[in-house]
Scaffold this motif. Structure first.
Motif, mmCIF file in Angstrom:
data_model
loop_
_atom_site.group_PDB
_atom_site.id
_atom_site.type_symbol
_atom_site.label_atom_id
_atom_site.label_comp_id
_atom_site.label_asym_id
_atom_site.label_seq_id
_atom_site.Cartn_x
_atom_site.Cartn_y
_atom_site.Cartn_z
ATOM 1 N N PHE A 46 5.642 -9.069 -37.021
ATOM 2 C CA PHE A 46 4.517 -8.418 -37.345
ATOM 3 C C PHE A 46 4.971 -6.917 -37.782
ATOM 4 O O PHE A 46 4.329 -6.782 -39.671
ATOM 5 C CB PHE A 46 4.083 -6.830 -36.114
ATOM 6 C CG PHE A 46 3.126 -6.156 -36.569
ATOM 7 C CD1 PHE A 46 1.327 -7.133 -36.174
ATOM 8 C CD2 PHE A 46 2.614 -5.038 -36.339
ATOM 9 C CE1 PHE A 46 0.209 -6.239 -36.727
ATOM 10 C CE2 PHE A 46 2.528 -4.073 -36.985
ATOM 11 C CZ PHE A 46 0.637 -4.725 -37.445
ATOM 12 N N LEU A 50 4.396 -6.316 -42.533
ATOM 13 C CA LEU A 50 3.978 -5.021 -43.520
ATOM 14 C C LEU A 50 4.438 -4.649 -44.436
ATOM 15 O O LEU A 50 4.337 -3.891 -45.574
ATOM 16 C CB LEU A 50 4.028 -3.830 -42.442
ATOM 17 C CG LEU A 50 3.380 -3.717 -41.136
ATOM 18 C CD1 LEU A 50 3.366 -2.299 -40.259
ATOM 19 C CD2 LEU A 50 1.822 -3.959 -41.251
ATOM 20 N N PHE A 56 14.362 -1.969 -43.125
ATOM 21 C CA PHE A 56 15.375 -0.779 -42.565
ATOM 22 C C PHE A 56 14.998 -0.765 -41.316
ATOM 23 O O PHE A 56 16.049 -1.115 -40.358
ATOM 24 C CB PHE A 56 15.338 0.542 -42.753
ATOM 25 C CG PHE A 56 14.838 1.824 -42.640
ATOM 26 C CD1 PHE A 56 13.459 0.816 -43.501
ATOM 27 C CD2 PHE A 56 15.415 2.893 -42.005
ATOM 28 C CE1 PHE A 56 12.474 2.433 -43.284
ATOM 29 C CE2 PHE A 56 14.286 3.216 -41.510
ATOM 30 C CZ PHE A 56 12.974 3.690 -42.718
ATOM 31 N N TRP A 121 7.797 4.120 -27.755
ATOM 32 C CA TRP A 121 6.810 4.739 -28.720
ATOM 33 C C TRP A 121 5.419 3.317 -28.869
ATOM 34 O O TRP A 121 4.364 3.688 -29.538
ATOM 35 C CB TRP A 121 8.074 4.715 -30.241
ATOM 36 C CG TRP A 121 6.644 4.618 -30.878
ATOM 37 C CD1 TRP A 121 6.006 5.637 -32.050
ATOM 38 C CD2 TRP A 121 6.921 3.026 -31.668
ATOM 39 N NE1 TRP A 121 5.348 4.502 -33.141
ATOM 40 C CE2 TRP A 121 5.888 3.402 -32.722
ATOM 41 C CE3 TRP A 121 7.001 2.184 -31.908
ATOM 42 C CZ2 TRP A 121 5.068 2.529 -33.734
ATOM 43 C CZ3 TRP A 121 6.389 1.010 -32.506
ATOM 44 C CH2 TRP A 121 6.008 0.710 -33.521
ATOM 45 N N PHE A 166 6.786 5.664 -42.544
ATOM 46 C CA PHE A 166 5.040 5.328 -41.788
ATOM 47 C C PHE A 166 3.876 6.010 -42.540
ATOM 48 O O PHE A 166 2.682 5.461 -42.551
ATOM 49 C CB PHE A 166 4.959 6.497 -40.748
ATOM 50 C CG PHE A 166 5.603 6.586 -39.961
ATOM 51 C CD1 PHE A 166 6.231 4.944 -39.530
ATOM 52 C CD2 PHE A 166 6.129 7.833 -38.916
ATOM 53 C CE1 PHE A 166 7.458 5.750 -38.239
ATOM 54 C CE2 PHE A 166 7.295 7.240 -37.606
ATOM 55 C CZ PHE A 166 7.229 6.384 -37.891
ATOM 56 N N LEU A 169 2.073 2.940 -43.777
ATOM 57 C CA LEU A 169 1.023 1.935 -42.815
ATOM 58 C C LEU A 169 -0.601 1.740 -44.154
ATOM 59 O O LEU A 169 -0.683 2.618 -43.994
ATOM 60 C CB LEU A 169 1.280 2.451 -41.377
ATOM 61 C CG LEU A 169 2.160 2.437 -41.427
ATOM 62 C CD1 LEU A 169 2.500 3.256 -39.908
ATOM 63 C CD2 LEU A 169 2.396 1.003 -40.781
ATOM 64 N N PHE A 175 -4.458 -2.829 -40.767
ATOM 65 C CA PHE A 175 -3.889 -3.132 -39.494
ATOM 66 C C PHE A 175 -4.272 -4.535 -38.584
ATOM 67 O O PHE A 175 -3.548 -5.108 -37.917
ATOM 68 C CB PHE A 175 -3.458 -1.542 -38.804
ATOM 69 C CG PHE A 175 -2.408 -1.574 -38.810
ATOM 70 C CD1 PHE A 175 -1.393 -1.298 -38.970
ATOM 71 C CD2 PHE A 175 -2.284 -1.655 -37.062
ATOM 72 C CE1 PHE A 175 -0.104 -1.142 -38.531
ATOM 73 C CE2 PHE A 175 -0.499 -2.101 -36.090
ATOM 74 C CZ PHE A 175 0.066 -1.350 -36.842
ATOM 75 N N MET A 179 -3.222 -8.107 -37.163
ATOM 76 C CA MET A 179 -2.734 -8.672 -35.968
ATOM 77 C C MET A 179 -3.603 -9.395 -35.275
ATOM 78 O O MET A 179 -3.215 -9.921 -34.268
ATOM 79 C CB MET A 179 -3.642 -6.962 -34.358
ATOM 80 C CG MET A 179 -2.819 -5.774 -34.923
ATOM 81 S SD MET A 179 -3.144 -4.922 -33.721
ATOM 82 C CE MET A 179 -3.315 -5.044 -31.798
HETATM 83 C C1 LIG Z 1 3.758 0.229 -37.024
HETATM 84 C C2 LIG Z 1 4.896 -0.093 -38.051
HETATM 85 C C3 LIG Z 1 6.118 1.249 -37.625
HETATM 86 C C4 LIG Z 1 7.490 1.282 -36.677
HETATM 87 C C5 LIG Z 1 8.308 2.773 -36.652
HETATM 88 C C6 LIG Z 1 8.340 2.458 -35.304
HETATM 89 C C7 LIG Z 1 9.446 3.499 -35.107
HETATM 90 C C8 LIG Z 1 10.170 3.679 -35.778
HETATM 91 C C9 LIG Z 1 12.138 3.512 -36.077
HETATM 92 C C10 LIG Z 1 12.893 4.340 -36.618
HETATM 93 C C11 LIG Z 1 13.780 3.678 -36.425
HETATM 94 C C12 LIG Z 1 14.777 3.700 -37.621
HETATM 95 C C13 LIG Z 1 15.994 2.574 -37.782
HETATM 96 C C14 LIG Z 1 17.644 3.192 -37.275
HETATM 97 C C15 LIG Z 1 17.653 3.071 -35.697
HETATM 98 C C16 LIG Z 1 18.734 3.438 -35.372
HETATM 99 O O1 LIG Z 1 19.440 4.169 -35.927
HETATM 100 C C17 LIG Z 1 18.705 3.469 -32.897
HETATM 101 C C18 LIG Z 1 19.699 4.042 -33.099
HETATM 102 O O2 LIG Z 1 20.072 2.706 -32.961
HETATM 103 P P1 LIG Z 1 21.511 3.108 -32.637
HETATM 104 O O3 LIG Z 1 22.668 4.047 -31.724
HETATM 105 O O4 LIG Z 1 22.694 1.272 -32.602
HETATM 106 O O5 LIG Z 1 21.772 3.361 -34.255
HETATM 107 N N1 LIG Z 1 17.502 2.552 -33.359
HETATM 108 C C19 LIG Z 1 16.360 2.715 -33.176
HETATM 109 O O6 LIG Z 1 15.880 3.706 -32.453
HETATM 110 C C20 LIG Z 1 15.876 1.089 -31.916
HETATM 111 C C21 LIG Z 1 14.614 1.562 -33.037
HETATM 112 C C22 LIG Z 1 13.529 0.322 -32.755
HETATM 113 C C23 LIG Z 1 12.340 -0.045 -33.580
HETATM 114 C C24 LIG Z 1 12.208 -1.089 -33.723
HETATM 115 C C25 LIG Z 1 10.288 -0.921 -34.026
HETATM 116 C C26 LIG Z 1 9.789 -2.174 -34.056
HETATM 117 C C27 LIG Z 1 8.449 -1.586 -34.723
HETATM 118 C C28 LIG Z 1 6.637 -2.902 -34.025
HETATM 119 C C29 LIG Z 1 5.845 -2.301 -34.968
HETATM 120 C C30 LIG Z 1 4.913 -3.309 -34.385
HETATM 121 C C31 LIG Z 1 3.979 -2.289 -34.268
HETATM 122 C C32 LIG Z 1 2.269 -3.568 -32.947
HETATM 123 C C33 LIG Z 1 1.070 -3.047 -33.303
HETATM 124 C C34 LIG Z 1 0.221 -4.010 -33.320
#
Ligand SMILES: CCCCCCCCCCCCC/C=C/[C@@H](O)[C@H](COP(=O)(O)O)NC(=O)CCCCCCCCCCCCCCC
Length: 218
Positions: A46, A50, A56, A121, A166, A169, A175, A179
């Motif tokens: 998904f 986008l 990243f 989240w 964000f 988006l 959005f 889906m």
């Molecule tokens: C709707 C799209 C927005 C997605 C936003 C998701 C939340 C933002 C997360 C930002 C993470 C940035 C990337 C780096 C992360 C890492 O530093 C950090 C720590 O890892 P480390 O200890 O190995 O260093 N990693 C994390 O916290 C894991 C992040 C995993 C994020 C997965 C997001 C998947 C999003 C899927 C969207 C689905 C929406 C579905 C709606 C129908």
């Protein structure tokens, strides 16, 4: 006609995610790794639709999913069939860095914890999508959910980058279209089915990690 069938097959459909989380729990409430990672695979798919500004985030999630899949498919794979068996096996065999980063930067427990935090989240974000009004902004809903959950685990630079992504988006309707579920009512109904399943998987994992005191793996 054949072409449109083929392209429909390749399209993301939120039902994939729903089905994976539905299959996640065993009768005695263990969480199957296979379906947990399938749920994440669907979510990443998904995210990839986008656009590249989310690259990243997707890259980090894919990397973590790959680590778990390698463990599951590896020679000790039988210990990774459920999150419960993984925690037991890795802790009993000292395969987890508990207090500071060391020899096991890619342990299953550490890797899954990162996804687990992101699942909270997702739960908050999906719930706000389900209940929001037509003119709500997905960027605001997403940022609110992030600020209430995952952001506390991220350094400033990641929070900043996430905040900028964000803003890009698509709006609520676009959005919902991505889906690929159907009408708005159908999307809302499917979210209503998915959220309790995701919540339960989240809570079971949270309780398991709390019980073993591994919620802070570095
Ligand atoms: C709707 C799209 C927005 C997605 C936003 C998701 C939340 C933002 C997360 C930002 C993470 C940035 C990337 C780096 C992360 C890492 O530093 C950090 C720590 O890892 P480390 O200890 O190995 O260093 N990693 C994390 O916290 C894991 C992040 C995993 C994020 C997965 C997001 C998947 C999003 C899927 C969207 C689905 C929406 C579905 C709606 C129908």
């Amino acid at each position: 006609m054949a072409d449109s069938v083929t392209s429909d097959d390749q399209k993301f459909c939120f039902k994939e995610v729903l089905d994976a989380f539905r299959l996640c729990l065993s009768e005695n409430k263990e969480v199957y790794m296979e379906h947990y990672v399938a749920g994440w695979r669907g979510l990443v798919k998904f995210l990839n639709t986008l656009g590249s500004v989310f690259g990243f985030i997707s890259k980090d999630a894919v990397g973590k999913v790959q680590i778990l899949v390698s463990l599951l498919k590896g020679e000790d794979g039988s210990h990774y069939s459920t999150i419960q068996s993984m925690v037991k096996y890795e802790l009993e065999n000292q395969l987890v860095d508990l207090t500071k980063a060391g020899a096991h930067p890619t342990s299953g427990c550490r890797t899954l914890l990162r996804l687990h935090r992101a699942l909270r989240w997702l739960e908050l974000f999906l719930d706000s999508l389900r209940t929001c009004s037509e003119d709500s902004k997905t960027s605001v809903l997403c940022a609110d959910a992030y600020n209430k959950s995952l952001s506390k685990f991220h350094p400033w630079v990641v929070r900043k980058a996430a905040g900028m992504a964000f803003c890009l988006l698509p709006g609520r309707q676009a959005f919902f279209d991505v889906m690929n579920v159907g009408t708005t009512e159908q999307v809302v109904a499917m979210l209503g089915e998915a959220i309790p399943l995701i919540s339960e998987v989240y809570q079971i994992t949270e309780d398991l990690y709390a019980q073993h005191n591994i919620l802070d793996i570095p």
